[in-house]
Design a protein around this motif. Structure first.
Motif, PDB file in Angstrom:
ATOM      1  N   UNK A 259     -12.466 -19.410 -12.338  1.00  0.00           N
ATOM      2  CA  UNK A 259     -12.121 -18.548 -11.203  1.00  0.00           C
ATOM      3  C   UNK A 259     -12.094 -17.074 -11.623  1.00  0.00           C
ATOM      4  N   UNK A 260     -11.505 -16.800 -12.773  1.00  0.00           N
ATOM      5  CA  UNK A 260     -11.490 -15.424 -13.280  1.00  0.00           C
ATOM      6  C   UNK A 260     -12.625 -15.261 -14.286  1.00  0.00           C
TER       7      UNK A 260
ATOM      8  N   UNK B 180      -8.059  -0.912  -1.218  1.00  0.00           N
ATOM      9  CA  UNK B 180      -6.737  -0.446  -0.793  1.00  0.00           C
ATOM     10  C   UNK B 180      -6.771   0.988  -0.289  1.00  0.00           C
ATOM     11  N   UNK B 181      -5.949   1.237   0.714  1.00  0.00           N
ATOM     12  CA  UNK B 181      -5.881   2.563   1.335  1.00  0.00           C
ATOM     13  C   UNK B 181      -5.560   3.656   0.319  1.00  0.00           C
TER      14      UNK B 181
ATOM     15  N   UNK C 249      -7.277  -1.741 -10.381  1.00  0.00           N
ATOM     16  CA  UNK C 249      -7.081  -1.202  -9.047  1.00  0.00           C
ATOM     17  C   UNK C 249      -8.196  -1.765  -8.173  1.00  0.00           C
TER      18      UNK C 249
ATOM     19  N   UNK D   5      -6.086 -17.002  -3.739  1.00  0.00           N
ATOM     20  CA  UNK D   5      -7.141 -17.259  -4.725  1.00  0.00           C
ATOM     21  C   UNK D   5      -6.585 -17.669  -6.086  1.00  0.00           C
TER      22      UNK D   5
ATOM     23  N   UNK E   6     -11.545 -10.795  -8.938  1.00  0.00           N
ATOM     24  CA  UNK E   6     -12.283 -11.882  -9.596  1.00  0.00           C
ATOM     25  C   UNK E   6     -13.690 -11.462  -9.995  1.00  0.00           C
TER      26      UNK E   6
ATOM     27  N   UNK F  75      -5.803  -6.720 -17.278  1.00  0.00           N
ATOM     28  CA  UNK F  75      -5.118  -6.371 -16.027  1.00  0.00           C
ATOM     29  C   UNK F  75      -4.138  -5.242 -16.233  1.00  0.00           C
TER      30      UNK F  75
ATOM     31  N   UNK G  65       0.813  -1.202   0.000  1.00  0.00           N
ATOM     32  CA  UNK G  65       0.000   0.000   0.000  1.00  0.00           C
ATOM     33  C   UNK G  65       0.847   1.252   0.000  1.00  0.00           C
TER      34      UNK G  65
ATOM     35  N   UNK H 101       1.652  -6.325 -14.467  1.00  0.00           N
ATOM     36  CA  UNK H 101       1.755  -7.777 -14.374  1.00  0.00           C
ATOM     37  C   UNK H 101       3.104  -8.280 -14.885  1.00  0.00           C
TER      38      UNK H 101
ATOM     39  N   UNK I 290     -13.762 -17.017  -3.230  1.00  0.00           N
ATOM     40  CA  UNK I 290     -12.386 -16.542  -3.218  1.00  0.00           C
ATOM     41  C   UNK I 290     -11.921 -16.015  -1.867  1.00  0.00           C
TER      42      UNK I 290
ATOM     43  N   UNK J 188      -8.879  -9.423  -3.128  1.00  0.00           N
ATOM     44  CA  UNK J 188      -9.056 -10.577  -4.020  1.00  0.00           C
ATOM     45  C   UNK J 188     -10.429 -10.571  -4.682  1.00  0.00           C
TER      46      UNK J 188
ATOM     47  N   UNK K  45     -10.393 -15.093   1.408  1.00  0.00           N
ATOM     48  CA  UNK K  45      -9.636 -15.853   2.401  1.00  0.00           C
ATOM     49  C   UNK K  45     -10.173 -15.662   3.811  1.00  0.00           C
TER      50      UNK K  45
ATOM     51  N   UNK L 153      -5.000 -19.932   1.309  1.00  0.00           N
ATOM     52  CA  UNK L 153      -5.806 -18.717   1.141  1.00  0.00           C
ATOM     53  C   UNK L 153      -5.687 -18.133  -0.258  1.00  0.00           C
TER      54      UNK L 153
ATOM     55  N   UNK M 202      -4.097  -0.121 -15.354  1.00  0.00           N
ATOM     56  CA  UNK M 202      -4.019  -1.387 -14.608  1.00  0.00           C
ATOM     57  C   UNK M 202      -5.224  -1.508 -13.679  1.00  0.00           C
TER      58      UNK M 202
ATOM     59  N   UNK N 183       2.416  -1.815 -10.116  1.00  0.00           N
ATOM     60  CA  UNK N 183       1.213  -2.645 -10.023  1.00  0.00           C
ATOM     61  C   UNK N 183       0.851  -3.410 -11.290  1.00  0.00           C
TER      62      UNK N 183
END
Ligand code: SF4
Ligand code: SF4
Lengths: 91, 328
Positions: B39-40, B256-257, B252, A44, B227, B49, A2, A13, B305, B223, B307, A42, B250, A11
């Motif tokens: 899954x995706x 996220x903070x 995002x 995914x 997905x 992505x 973060x 790939x 998905x 996560x 966790x 965990x 990309x 970020x």
């Protein structure tokens, strides 16, 4: 993760970014990770993270005779050193 | 509906473009079709992505802009109704004025061949949102009669031109009957939640104790947002290399903070649970207010998905009774 400043890992790939993220993470896990396998369960994306964590456990045992999480009295791995520790891998 | 051998069907489609089939992980260039939800979701065919928008290269005393390469022709084969619905919802964001040229181009270069769903799982709840396993979506839709045969029908002009439809026989009445029976059995296995939200009461919901407690165990890993077929948040970044800069888009995540961090240093969602609440609010209040449709397709991917074991259906139901309770 973060953090944009400094930007350790971009970020996108690209494989080098993904690898550096994992390697940075692993360095910080040395001596804390007990190789329990929860991260792999965990994940995914089914990334075999235990390949990295078992290597970490193996190296700690081989090079420093250290097993994480075995003894509550033992000092944290990254917070301790001995004069006899190997340092020939530091270049 | 036409009855076509799977082999012929695939061969004809591969003439339109490279065929990407549903696999366990996502849509890929593989031989076999996976019996289940991948899954995706196929959203990466429209919103990859990582997508290069352009490259800026330094030449002597000027900057040269090189446009991105055009996307190739692709066939997304075997997308399920929830996948297609997800793309439809995502398109609302990109295709209304002003249209996103990159997204539009990809849309034109992709042929969507959807499959009527025979793979309900315990996390599916698509029927909640007014469609279901039998929904016919995309450019062409098909029903898998058995391993080697499909019943299929084109739905758009693009679909009509992709195949030589006149060369194939019509489906027989008994085939249609099998299809009908199978699909109604599948439908019975898919959950339908009863919800009737009053979207205008969004301010009572966001920040409420009910919602806060319901999303409390989310660890903000993001996560689910990657997905999810309807999560489309992206970031635009400049990647600097020695003498050129790549401007790319990309994925995002609102989890996220830094996503909601403002230049002043203020962050309207600095608490962990606020970010988790926001994802729910966006799909179930803000998106319906803007686009007149829920922003979730009930595919259940986020449930499988997560966790931390977060189940969005629990929140959906809790908010439903919260809203009912407040009404008296
Ligand atoms: S919020 Fe969850 S169930 Fe809804 S569309 Fe996204 S991944 Fe699927
Ligand atoms: S997958 Fe679960 S823990 Fe991760 S951000 Fe989504 S709800 Fe939170």
């Amino acid at each position: 993760m973060d953090s944009y400043d400094p930007l350790w890992v971009e970020p996108g790939v690209s494989i080098s970014d993904i690898m550096s993220y994992h390697l940075i993470k692993m360095y910080h896990m040395a001596g804390r990770c007990t190789n329990c396998g929860t991260c792999e369960r965990a994940c995914p994306e089914n990334i075999p993270l235990s390949l990295l964590t078992s290597m970490l456990a193996h190296r700690l045992k081989r090079d420093f005779d250290y097993i994480s999480g075995k003894n509550p009295e033992q000092k944290v791995f990254l917070g301790e050193y001995h004069y006899e520790d190997r340092e020939d891998f530091i270049k | 509906m036409k009855k076509i051998r799977m082999e012929d069907f695939e061969r004809e489609l591969s003439r339109w473009g490279t065929v990407f089939k549903r696999t366990e992980e996502g849509f890929m260039e593989k031989d076999t079709l996976f019996s289940g939800r991948s899954r995706q979701s196929p959203k990466e065919f429209l919103l990859p992505r990582e997508e290069v928008l352009f490259v800026a290269r330094k030449s002597k005393d000027d900057v040269e802009i090189l446009p991105s390469k055009p996307s190739k022709k692709k066939v997304v084969f075997g997308a399920l109704p929830c996948d297609m619905k997800g793309l439809e919802l995502t398109s609302k964001n990109f295709m209304q004025d002003p249209q996103d040229p990159y997204f539009k181009k990809r849309m034109e270069n992709t042929l969507f061949v959807s499959e009527m769903c025979q793979y309900p799982s315990s996390s599916c709840f698509c029927r909640t949102f007014g469609f279901g396993p039998r929904a016919q979506m995309g450019d062409i839709t098909y029903f898998k009669l058995d391993e080697d045969t499909v019943l299929t029908i084109p739905l758009t002009d693009k679909g009509k031109h992709a195949l030589k439809w006149e060369n194939y026989p019509e489906a027989e009445p008994q085939d249609l009957k099998i299809m009908e029976n199978v699909l109604s059995e599948v439908e019975k296995k898919v959950e339908k939640l009863d919800l009737s939200y009053d979207f205008n009461r969004q301010r009572e919901v966001y920040g409420s104790d009910v919602l806060n407690e319901s999303v409390f165990h989310c660890i903000n890993c993001g996560a689910c947002t990657f997905v999810c077929p309807t999560c489309y948040c992206f970031d635009i970044r400049d990647v600097k290399r020695k003498d050129f800069v790549i401007r790319e888009r990309v994925w995002d995540s609102c989890m996220y903070f830094v996503y909601s961090l403002e230049a002043s240093g203020h962050n309207p969602r600095k608490e962990r649970t606020k970010r988790a609440q926001n994802r729910f609010m966006h799909k179930f209040f803000y998106q319906p207010l803007q686009y007149k449709e829920y922003g979730c397709t009930g595919c259940g991917r986020c449930i499988d998905t997560c966790p931390a074991g977060y189940d969005i259906r629990q929140t959906v139901l809790k908010i439903q009774s919260f809203l009912e309770g407040q009404n008296g």
